[in-house]
Write an enzyme that holds these catalytic residues in place. Sequence first.
Site, short mmCIF file in Angstrom:
data_model
loop_
_atom_site.label_atom_id
_atom_site.label_comp_id
_atom_site.label_asym_id
_atom_site.label_seq_id
_atom_site.Cartn_x
_atom_site.Cartn_y
_atom_site.Cartn_z
CG ASN A 34 85.97 64.54 46.67
OD1 ASN A 34 85.81 63.93 47.37
ND2 ASN A 34 86.33 65.40 46.17
CD GLU A 35 86.69 67.57 50.64
OE1 GLU A 35 86.05 68.45 51.51
OE2 GLU A 35 87.41 68.11 50.21
CG ASP A 68 32.24 31.38 39.01
OD1 ASP A 68 32.78 30.08 39.09
OD2 ASP A 68 31.12 31.57 40.10
CE LYS A 105 28.97 26.05 34.96
NZ LYS A 105 30.55 26.33 36.25
N GLY A 114 31.86 35.23 41.76
CA GLY A 114 31.62 36.55 41.85
C GLY A 114 30.06 36.81 42.39
N GLY A 115 30.38 38.19 42.90
CA GLY A 115 29.19 38.63 43.83
C GLY A 115 29.44 37.35 45.42
CB ILE A 127 22.89 36.53 44.42
CG1 ILE A 127 22.36 36.98 46.33
CG2 ILE A 127 21.88 37.08 44.05
CD1 ILE A 127 20.72 36.92 46.80
CB THR A 177 24.56 40.52 45.60
OG1 THR A 177 24.18 39.75 44.64
CG2 THR A 177 23.97 41.32 46.28
CG MET A 190 24.08 36.58 34.67
SD MET A 190 24.40 34.41 35.40
CE MET A 190 23.34 34.83 35.89
N GLY A 240 31.08 46.72 36.77
CA GLY A 240 31.01 47.18 38.04
C GLY A 240 31.33 47.45 38.97
#
Length: 470
Positions: free
Chosen positions: A43-44, A247, A269, A300-301, A305, A330, A381, A410
């Site tokens: 409108n404006e 993994d 595994k 992993g890690g 290791i 690790t 493990m 962790g």
Amino acid sequence: MNYLPLFADLNKRPVLVVGGGIVATRKIKQLNRVGACVKIVANEICNELQKIIKIYKIEWIATQFDPAQLNEVFLVIAATNDSVLNEKISREANIKYKLVNVVDDKINCNFILPSIINRSPILIAISSSATAPILTRILREKLEAILPKHISEMALIAGQWRNKVKKHFIYLSDRRHFWERIFNGPFVNRIAIGDLNKAKIILKQQLKIKSNRQGKIILVGAGPGDSSLLTLRALQVIQLADVVLYDNLVSNEVLELVRRDADIICVGKSFGSHAFSQQETNAMLVKLALEGKYVVRLKGGDPFIFGRGGEELQAAKKAGISFQIVPGVTSAIGATAYAGIPLTHRDYAHSVVFVTGHGHLKKNLVNCKPISKGQTLVIYMGLIKTPEISKILIDQGYIKSTPVAVISRGTRYDQIVLTGTLGQIEKLAASVATPALLIIGEVVNLHRQLAWFNGAVQYKPRKSSFINLA
């Protein structure tokens, strides 16, 4: 992810903007830059927008919104200070299956406009899903500061040569490797100093280099879970891979960093469940590399290791395949650091021993006897064999009151740390999920003082199982 980022081609497409103030003007400027055919309902009209309308001949089609105005537009932006009108525009647009954005009103939007870094043709869009716009702006400023100014020229020249490269290299992987070589070599240096002609000569020379389709295997440590613990080299490698074999211990947040078009295969595994035997995994690595692929084996890690990384590289060596190794943090180092348990301390432990809880436990633990200066024992493990572990260690001279910590998942957001004694280790282990580490030794007592990461808890059998220390 609440929104799917998209880059829309709005060139010569009709877009409706309802509103004539400063906010609407800002949106119209953005739309005008990409060639949209903007239609305004207001409108404006503010003074600045009046100037833009005259310069770019933008249509001011009406002073009042009518749902019929939505029929022939691609998307609509509502930028008025009338919340009732904005809600109506959103409702009508959704009925007609139109894209609609109501400025600063997330609930009434079915798309949002990101913060943009423009290095055309390179565009970087940043969004907080409409939750923290100031944070988004700060991130944009930081990225603006680190992006090279010549990235635009790099992209423009690459675009000019794209079809030539496509004709020259039949395989997609060869084209990708070509461009990776180009964008990490002297071509970039020539662009940076403004020598575009020399940059094009380098491109032409690189096209003459015969593609080497010999594959390779990169063994990469993914760390204990927190993706920020990946090494810089690991991040670079997983974003170059054609295929990644990973993994179960690799966290989802690490997998999210893998290149989107890479093939990702789980060869993990777990106890009693092997999707692939080790021999099958070795054979798959060799087969993929012989096909000329850049293969990343993500573990992993740290892969050396208790990760069987050595066995897999022996298979690669036997097959004559080149390989590299990228070490990782690790799990014992990462998880204990996040639990506030130093593995060595001059008052408690002068040595640390890593052993696996798999295989012949008595043989694994044969040298793990208490020594006068103190020793920290870390068992990977070993969660399901804690009764056997406890018996073997006590038989070797450990006392039942030896401090013990069980660290589950962790470094991850759901990390749990339980502390107790060797006599309680079976109960501790029964209370947590895998993956988990067992830490045995006097250094565990430092956990109370040094715990810093959310999730640390203490095992206390008399009153309750867990007391939150975080």
